[in-house]
Design a protein around this motif. Structure first.
Motif, PDB file in Angstrom:
ATOM      1  N   ILE A 139       0.823  -1.211   0.000  1.00 61.76           N
ATOM      2  CA  ILE A 139       0.000   0.000   0.000  1.00 61.76           C
ATOM      3  C   ILE A 139       0.865   1.272   0.000  1.00 61.76           C
ATOM      4  CG2 ILE A 139      -1.674   1.320   1.345  1.00 61.76           C
ATOM      5  CD1 ILE A 139      -2.983  -1.314   2.113  1.00 61.76           C
ATOM      6  N   PRO A 140       1.868   1.402   0.889  1.00 66.28           N
ATOM      7  CA  PRO A 140       2.726   2.605   0.789  1.00 66.28           C
ATOM      8  C   PRO A 140       3.468   2.681  -0.548  1.00 66.28           C
ATOM      9  CG  PRO A 140       3.016   1.539   2.913  1.00 66.28           C
ATOM     10  CD  PRO A 140       2.209   0.604   2.069  1.00 66.28           C
ATOM     11  N   ARG A 141       3.907   1.537  -1.069  1.00 69.06           N
ATOM     12  CA  ARG A 141       4.597   1.549  -2.356  1.00 69.06           C
ATOM     13  C   ARG A 141       3.663   1.989  -3.477  1.00 69.06           C
ATOM     14  NH1 ARG A 141       7.124  -4.079  -3.938  1.00 69.06           N
ATOM     15  NH2 ARG A 141       4.904  -4.594  -3.905  1.00 69.06           N
ATOM     16  N   HIS A 142       2.397   1.560  -3.389  1.00 70.54           N
ATOM     17  CA  HIS A 142       1.417   1.940  -4.400  1.00 70.54           C
ATOM     18  C   HIS A 142       1.184   3.455  -4.387  1.00 70.54           C
ATOM     19  CE1 HIS A 142      -2.235   1.895  -6.827  1.00 70.54           C
ATOM     20  NE2 HIS A 142      -2.864   2.523  -5.851  1.00 70.54           N
ATOM     21  N   PHE A 143       1.035   4.037  -3.195  1.00 69.08           N
ATOM     22  CA  PHE A 143       0.803   5.482  -3.112  1.00 69.08           C
ATOM     23  C   PHE A 143       2.051   6.265  -3.515  1.00 69.08           C
ATOM     24  CE2 PHE A 143      -2.757   4.195  -0.375  1.00 69.08           C
ATOM     25  CZ  PHE A 143      -3.750   5.017  -0.882  1.00 69.08           C
ATOM     26  N   LEU A 144       3.228   5.728  -3.213  1.00 70.59           N
ATOM     27  CA  LEU A 144       4.460   6.405  -3.601  1.00 70.59           C
ATOM     28  C   LEU A 144       4.592   6.470  -5.121  1.00 70.59           C
ATOM     29  CD1 LEU A 144       7.116   7.720  -2.744  1.00 70.59           C
ATOM     30  CD2 LEU A 144       8.145   5.440  -2.707  1.00 70.59           C
ATOM     31  N   LYS A 145       4.265   5.383  -5.779  1.00 69.17           N
ATOM     32  CA  LYS A 145       4.355   5.365  -7.234  1.00 69.17           C
ATOM     33  C   LYS A 145       3.268   6.245  -7.854  1.00 69.17           C
ATOM     34  CE  LYS A 145       6.570   0.853  -7.506  1.00 69.17           C
ATOM     35  NZ  LYS A 145       6.428  -0.574  -7.850  1.00 69.17           N
ATOM     36  N   ASN A 146       2.102   6.304  -7.227  1.00 66.81           N
ATOM     37  CA  ASN A 146       1.066   7.226  -7.715  1.00 66.81           C
ATOM     38  C   ASN A 146       1.486   8.681  -7.518  1.00 66.81           C
ATOM     39  OD1 ASN A 146      -0.593   5.180  -8.553  1.00 66.81           O
ATOM     40  ND2 ASN A 146      -1.875   5.200  -6.729  1.00 66.81           N
ATOM     41  N   TYR A 147       2.207   8.936  -6.430  1.00 70.24           N
ATOM     42  CA  TYR A 147       2.661  10.297  -6.172  1.00 70.24           C
ATOM     43  C   TYR A 147       3.653  10.751  -7.245  1.00 70.24           C
ATOM     44  CZ  TYR A 147       4.994  14.174  -3.818  1.00 70.24           C
ATOM     45  OH  TYR A 147       5.528  15.396  -3.510  1.00 70.24           O
ATOM     46  N   GLN A 148       4.439   9.821  -7.760  1.00 67.87           N
ATOM     47  CA  GLN A 148       5.400  10.163  -8.803  1.00 67.87           C
ATOM     48  C   GLN A 148       4.733  10.381 -10.164  1.00 67.87           C
ATOM     49  OE1 GLN A 148       8.107   6.862  -8.606  1.00 67.87           O
ATOM     50  NE2 GLN A 148       9.101   7.590  -6.735  1.00 67.87           N
TER      51      GLN A 148
END
Length: 397
Positions: free
Chosen positions: A255-264
């Protein structure tokens, strides 16, 4: 009454939020009323825990602040150093013998008596000063109540009600209702009986483990009603945390990795990932539909056998209950089917119950995969349009 306004506002907001989400992700008309009510209550209590916790924290902080400022001042500031007492903000100096000029004509007895009198006078003056300080000391600061303040007794009773109601829902009501909804029986009492039998093995396993740990706990500490309650709460919380750790072990990373990639804002990466998920869910959807088709063929053979052999009306009524929950396309083609079917089997209620349970699970899986597939397709189309617009802007510039 004004003290309860924040709490009532949170509870009412949670009520409508739960109602909206339950209506958004389910259909009130298609679900059993008791199951809908139980799920509504469980969601409502869960949201209340999240939203009432800030009210509890602010109320406790206000309580601690008032306790620190309303306690007697001399208990916090009474310090003795080199014969000097600090009482509140008043400073008094203890008289000593070295500070007093004595006549040379006094003998040792008179000197001792004067020393005793001075000590008694000094003690009485300190007691009098302390009493005056306590009587005149008033709180100079009172912590203002926050807008979200809720009385302590109200929060304590509310937390107890939410906690024990959640325990009852988690361990008894919801598991029974879940098995009840997926049961293949045709009457209410039969469904309840089937649900209890299905959950009995889990209760036996948990009960056996509970007795083992309880016996170990009893060897280490004396058992009382209070200690037994604490042990039950600890065991329940430990099992819940262990279950969350197993179920969220991958999610805590993904979940944190998913949001981090969406943030990019890497749209192409997200689109490729959606293509992967679409392919995976499409495979699950195909397998679920194949399994459902096999069960519908079996149901069709049951229907043809009862129709041709003029089977009992009792079995036909049970069979009709299963047919009514099947897709409309199957119901329309049921009488028009010319497929050669194998009718060399014995039909009874037990086989209908087993088929009904399998069809319930197959329909649920088919519906879930179909909804997930449509949502992923919609997201992929949206991302494709974004990427196309970005490419057009780059080319035009």
């Amino acid at each position: 009454m004004a003290l309860y306004i924040p709490l009532l506002a949170v509870i009412i907001t949670n009520f409508f939020l739960t109602f909206y989400l339950l209506n958004r992700y389910s259909n009130f008309g298609r679900q059993n009323l008791l199951i809908t009510i139980s799920v509504f209550i469980s969601w409502f209590f869960s949201f209340n825990v999240v939203f009432i916790l800030p009210l509890d924290i602010t109320s406790v902080c206000n309580f601690i602040c008032n306790q620190n400022h309303l306690q007697p001042m001399y208990l916090r500031n009474n310090i003795t150093n080199n014969g000097t007492d600090y009482i509140g903000n008043n400073q008094t100096t203890t008289p000593t013998i070295s500070n007093i000029s004595l006549p040379l004509s006094l003998d040792h007895h008179n000197f001792t008596q004067i020393g005793h009198n001075l000590t008694a006078s000094n003690n009485s003056s300190q007691i009098k000063s302390n009493n005056e300080s306590q009587s005149q000391q008033k709180p100079t600061f009172i912590c203002a109540k926050p807008w979200s303040y809720v009385p302590k007794n109200v929060l304590q009773n509310l937390w107890k009600f939410i906690y024990w109601s959640s325990q009852l829902l988690t361990w008894i009501i919801l598991p029974i209702f879940q098995s009840y909804s997926m049961s293949g029986e045709f009457t209410v009492w039969k469904k309840i009986e089937s649900s209890l039998k299905e959950n009995l093995k889990y209760y036996c396993l948990f009960g056996f483990l509970f007795l083992i740990f309880l016996f170990y706990y009893a060897t280490k500490q004396r058992l009382t009603m209070e200690s037994l309650k604490i042990f039950c709460i600890s065991a329940s919380n430990t099992f819940g945390l262990f279950l969350l750790l197993i179920l969220l072990s991958y999610g805590l990373v993904d979940i944190p990795r998913h949001f981090l990639k969406n943030y990019q804002c890497n749209h192409q990466y997200k689109l490729n990932y959606l293509y992967f998920r679409i392919g995976k869910i499409n495979e699950e959807k195909y397998e679920a539909n194949c399994q459902l088709e096999d069960l519908l063929d079996e149901l069709r053979s049951y229907y043809v056998k009862i129709s041709k052999e003029n089977g009992s009306r009792y079995l036909m009524n049970k069979l009709q209950i299963i047919i009514d929950k099947c897709p409309e396309s199957f119901r329309n083609e049921l009488n028009e089917s010319s497929i050669d079917l194998d009718l060399n089997f014995e039909l009874n209620e037990k086989r209908l119950v087993s088929l009904n349970s399998k069809i319930n699970k197959a329909l649920q899986t088919s519906h879930r995969t179909e909804v997930q597939y449509r949502m992923l397709i919609k997201q992929a189309i949206h991302l494709e349009e974004i990427i196309k617009e970005l490419n057009d802007d780059e080319n035009s510039s």
